[in-house]
Design a protein around this motif. Structure first.
Motif, PDB file in Angstrom:
ATOM      1  N   TRP A 164       0.824  -1.207   0.000  1.00 40.93           N
ATOM      2  CA  TRP A 164       0.000   0.000   0.000  1.00 40.93           C
ATOM      3  C   TRP A 164       0.858   1.257   0.000  1.00 40.93           C
ATOM      4  CZ3 TRP A 164       0.918   3.033   4.305  1.00 40.93           C
ATOM      5  CH2 TRP A 164       1.419   2.391   5.444  1.00 40.93           C
ATOM      6  N   ARG A 165       0.230   2.331  -0.447  1.00 43.65           N
ATOM      7  CA  ARG A 165       0.837   3.666  -0.385  1.00 43.65           C
ATOM      8  C   ARG A 165      -0.153   4.606   0.291  1.00 43.65           C
ATOM      9  NH1 ARG A 165       1.968   6.059  -5.890  1.00 43.65           N
ATOM     10  NH2 ARG A 165      -0.182   5.383  -6.177  1.00 43.65           N
ATOM     11  N   HIS A 186     -11.017  -2.702  -1.271  1.00 37.67           N
ATOM     12  CA  HIS A 186      -9.906  -3.557  -1.700  1.00 37.67           C
ATOM     13  C   HIS A 186     -10.500  -4.873  -2.167  1.00 37.67           C
ATOM     14  CE1 HIS A 186      -5.930  -4.771  -2.283  1.00 37.67           C
ATOM     15  NE2 HIS A 186      -5.590  -5.193  -1.075  1.00 37.67           N
ATOM     16  N   PRO A 230      -7.667   1.891  -6.782  1.00 36.45           N
ATOM     17  CA  PRO A 230      -8.059   2.961  -5.843  1.00 36.45           C
ATOM     18  C   PRO A 230      -8.720   4.152  -6.512  1.00 36.45           C
ATOM     19  CG  PRO A 230      -5.894   2.116  -5.282  1.00 36.45           C
ATOM     20  CD  PRO A 230      -6.260   1.487  -6.590  1.00 36.45           C
ATOM     21  N   ALA A 242      -5.872   5.705   0.782  1.00 34.35           N
ATOM     22  CA  ALA A 242      -5.135   4.449   0.904  1.00 34.35           C
ATOM     23  C   ALA A 242      -4.999   3.845  -0.486  1.00 34.35           C
ATOM     24  CB  ALA A 242      -5.876   3.482   1.834  1.00 34.35           C
ATOM     25  N   TRP A 253      -4.121   0.941  -2.368  1.00 34.02           N
ATOM     26  CA  TRP A 253      -3.793  -0.485  -2.337  1.00 34.02           C
ATOM     27  C   TRP A 253      -3.026  -0.871  -3.588  1.00 34.02           C
ATOM     28  CZ3 TRP A 253      -4.689  -1.245   2.433  1.00 34.02           C
ATOM     29  CH2 TRP A 253      -5.847  -0.801   3.065  1.00 34.02           C
ATOM     30  N   ALA A 254      -2.055  -1.781  -3.443  1.00 32.97           N
ATOM     31  CA  ALA A 254      -1.207  -2.177  -4.565  1.00 32.97           C
ATOM     32  C   ALA A 254      -1.782  -3.389  -5.284  1.00 32.97           C
ATOM     33  CB  ALA A 254       0.210  -2.489  -4.075  1.00 32.97           C
ATOM     34  N   ALA A 289      -4.151  -5.519   6.802  1.00 35.01           N
ATOM     35  CA  ALA A 289      -4.843  -4.351   6.249  1.00 35.01           C
ATOM     36  C   ALA A 289      -5.322  -3.421   7.363  1.00 35.01           C
ATOM     37  CB  ALA A 289      -6.026  -4.793   5.387  1.00 35.01           C
ATOM     38  N   ALA A 321      -2.396  -1.634   8.664  1.00 35.19           N
ATOM     39  CA  ALA A 321      -1.972  -0.638   7.679  1.00 35.19           C
ATOM     40  C   ALA A 321      -2.786   0.643   7.810  1.00 35.19           C
ATOM     41  CB  ALA A 321      -2.104  -1.205   6.270  1.00 35.19           C
TER      42      ALA A 321
END
Length: 473
Positions: A78-79, A103, A108, A127, A129-130, A147, A150
């Motif tokens: 995540w970023r 997610h 996103p 958030a 998510w990758a 999660a 996070a």
């Protein structure tokens, strides 16, 4: 309707061919599957590059200024994304908002319209998510607990009073993160759940009954697959993103391919947008990514099978006497036409506060679930209510020094045409001109072509005078 066989072989063959294409010259042709099943699969599962949020400018207090997307923190999974914009009064505090996108297979950027509504009057974070197909196995696992941790880390990273807005499937993650932070003594300022199922006993789509009857073993066989080489996440078990386009989580865990356009129109029903708005959002809807299998399976188990967020099932994850959301002001929003999240399934979260009669509930009638966070109905009806809820629990504005009007047109001799030229140079506010030193003003005059009559220098001088007068007053 054709169905996928257990093991999801089409995902492997399709993603594998996509990866191979990326390693070959663009003119090479590659064999593709044929027949009705393959044609339908290709139409639904086509990979779209995740679009950027693409916020260039935003109007704040009547003044248009630039928006910069910035990553505050990044991990493989995540970023934390922040959107910086210039505020006409930099001393005035504004609420900080963390938007949690679902997610569940969409990128996103599905919440782009959500972010856009908050930008003018809030410090907005998302958030990010990758895509699990790009996360190597060496990064480890990312389940429901990771999660939750996070999100707690994101809230702590932002600092201060943070208002969390959890969209659809992210709702229970937001609840668990808020409860975790309550245990640690610093809960979020507020929590807003937008169409996220909490208690599925009113589930009109039959998802809870289907999940409980079939069990996780069936789900693993039905919708979990390894990422194929040569993707960086090769051999990681994932929930393939294309299943979000089939309505798997909104149609009784049915693996048959619904027409994705029909599914989309049902989700945005009543949103008030026209064809152009739907066309733009449809591209966001089609942007999919893979989700770690452990997260998706644990989410399904928590929401649809074990239901630890329902206090009276005897299986709640909180054993203490204090309700998990006792210290977090809660707002819930449901869509009248949402069979998975409506009918009280989201409003049930108020039972976790210790007083189900408190908090704020709102149901937007005659709309689908996506209309709760995108489109005209979101902007005109839902967002003002969410913003009012956040404002009612925000700290009162601190007293600050009065500032002069930040409109560049208030300066002597400035015309709309000159404002447009200054904007192209990154100058949007009076205070920016006041901060120009002699070299910077000279450089700006050269770019504007006003060196013979140093306009930037004169405007900077006038701006500083105005700032001084404001401070003295």
């Amino acid at each position: 309707m054709d169905r996928l066989e257990d093991g999801v072989p089409y995902y492997h063959s399709y993603s594998g061919s996509e990866a191979a294409k990326s390693l070959q010259p663009p003119n090479d042709r590659h064999p593709e599957a044929s027949g009705p099943s393959a044609d339908l699969y290709a139409r639904v599962a086509r990979r779209y590059c995740p679009p950027a949020f693409n916020f260039d400018t935003v109007v704040v207090s009547g003044v248009r200024g630039p928006v910069t997307e910035r990553v505050l923190r990044a991990t493989p999974f995540w970023r934390l994304i922040a959107f910086d914009r210039l505020a006409p009064n930099p001393d005035a505090p504004v609420p900080s908002v963390l938007v949690l996108p679902p997610h569940a297979g969409h990128c996103p950027t599905l919440v782009r319209d959500t972010v856009a509504a908050f930008l003018p009057d809030h410090n907005v974070h998302v958030a990010g998510w990758a895509d699990a197909r790009h996360i190597p196995l060496s990064a480890g696992a990312f389940g429901f607990g990771e999660a939750v941790e996070a999100v707690a880390e994101m809230i702590t990273e932002i600092g201060g009073a943070v208002h969390v807005v959890a969209v659809t499937e992210a709702g229970v993650v937001g609840i668990a993160a808020a409860a975790l932070l309550e245990e640690r003594g610093h809960p979020p300022a507020t929590l807003t759940l937008v169409g996220g199922p909490v208690d599925c006993r009113a589930d009109h789509a039959g998802l809870a009954a289907g999940a409980e009857a079939r069990g996780l073993d069936w789900l693993v066989r039905a919708v979990i697959a390894p990422v194929p080489p040569p993707f960086e996440g090769a051999y990681r078990e994932v929930f393939p993103g294309f299943f979000s386009l089939t309505g798997f989580l909104t149609r009784s865990l049915d693996r048959s391919f619904a027409d994705h356009k029909t599914l989309f129109l049902g989700l945005v029903a009543g949103d008030g947008d026209g064809a152009d708005g739907h066309r733009d959002f449809f591209s966001e809807f089609l942007a999919v990514m893979d989700v770690p299998a452990e997260f998706m399976l644990q989410w399904i188990e928590a929401v649809l099978i074990d239901r630890p967020f329902v206090p009276d099932t005897g299986r709640t994850r909180w054993s203490g006497a204090t309700p998990p959301l006792a210290e977090t002001p809660l707002m819930t929003v449901e869509a009248g036409l949402d069979s998975f999240g409506g009918g009280g399934q989201t409003h049930a979260a108020h039972n976790l506060t210790g007083n189900a009669e408190t908090g704020c509930r709102y149901t937007e009638e005659q709309v689908g679930r996506f209309a709760l966070f995108n489109g005209a109905r979101w902007r005109a009806s839902v967002f003002p209510r969410v913003a009012d809820f956040i404002a009612s629990h925000a700290a009162p504005p601190a007293r600050s020094l009065s500032t002069p009007a930040e409109d560049l047109l208030a300066l002597s001799g400035v015309t709309p045409a000159l404002v447009a030229r200054l904007n192209r140079e990154g100058i949007y506010f009076v205070r920016q001109l006041a901060r120009l030193d002699e070299a910077a003003a000279s450089g700006l005059d050269k770019r504007l072509g006003t060196t013979p009559h140093p306009l930037a220098t004169e405007l900077g001088r006038e701006a500083r005078v105005r700032l001084g007068e404001a401070i003295r007053s």
